[in-house]
Design an enzyme around this catalytic site. Sequence first.
Site, PDB file in Angstrom:
ATOM      1  N   HIS A 162       0.859  -1.179   0.000  1.00 55.72           N
ATOM      2  CA  HIS A 162       0.000   0.000   0.000  1.00 55.72           C
ATOM      3  C   HIS A 162       0.902   1.238   0.000  1.00 55.72           C
ATOM      4  CE1 HIS A 162      -3.791  -2.005   1.956  1.00 55.72           C
ATOM      5  NE2 HIS A 162      -4.031  -1.747   0.681  1.00 55.72           N
ATOM      6  N   CYS A 249      -3.095   1.049   9.599  1.00 62.65           N
ATOM      7  CA  CYS A 249      -4.192   0.176   9.139  1.00 62.65           C
ATOM      8  C   CYS A 249      -5.269  -0.039  10.189  1.00 62.65           C
ATOM      9  CB  CYS A 249      -3.654  -1.207   8.754  1.00 62.65           C
ATOM     10  SG  CYS A 249      -2.219  -1.213   7.696  1.00 62.65           S
TER      11      CYS A 249
END
Length: 254
Positions: A162, A249
């Site tokens: 990511h 996250c």
Amino acid sequence: MKFTRAIVRKPGKSYVNGLTTANLGKPDYERALEQHGRYVEALKQCGLAVTILEADEEFPDSTFVEDTAVFTEKCVVITNPGAESRNGEIVAMKNVVKDFTDTIEYIQHPGTLEGGDVMQAEDHFYIGLSTRTNEEGANQLKTILEKYGYGATIVPLVKFFHLKTGIAYLGNNNMVLAGEFIDSEVFADFDKIVVDEDEEYAANCLCINDTVILPQGYEKTKRKIEQAGYTVMELEMSEFRKQDGGLSCLSLRF
């Protein structure tokens, strides 16, 4: 940018069977619960009111709430996760965010977008193109953000899972960068705090109200961030790293 609130979701027992590319072994569920509890306490110590959602056993990866929404001061964008097994997580998140905003936008199929690919630096957003966020999804988010007066830049990823796997904005023009982002022209105007290759995991850190939360055990990165004038708080993240997860996250901060 000052944060006042966060949303987290407890990991369920199914968490140990979630998606991963890390090859670090299966997570220990009880240890993951303990680490998540300490994470919540750290957010509270940084001054945030934390909304704790119960575990959702149907979705093993649902503790990684950041991927389901993008919060801005003017709107919330419900994403469309690129991993099929995670897509249903947004159903519950739609109902959760209604408690915090009346202005909700949506990423629509065939666009895919995960929040781990979205980083805000003041009034500008960087959107990573990854295996989970496609060009259609990135362009949809860019259009939405520009409608509300924000700037947006799309950043193709080479290696990182990511966008926020390898970069974090700390405020005051300070950017933590690792790997492919260190020499990227996209981030050339920021004051760089460079993470060495052997400490790349530490690039996913969180700055909350002038305290930087860092994964435990990355002394070189810790020293550099302290030298930049920040207070550092360390957290053990071993059981989340095993599932490709980092500090950002595990929460939605706004």
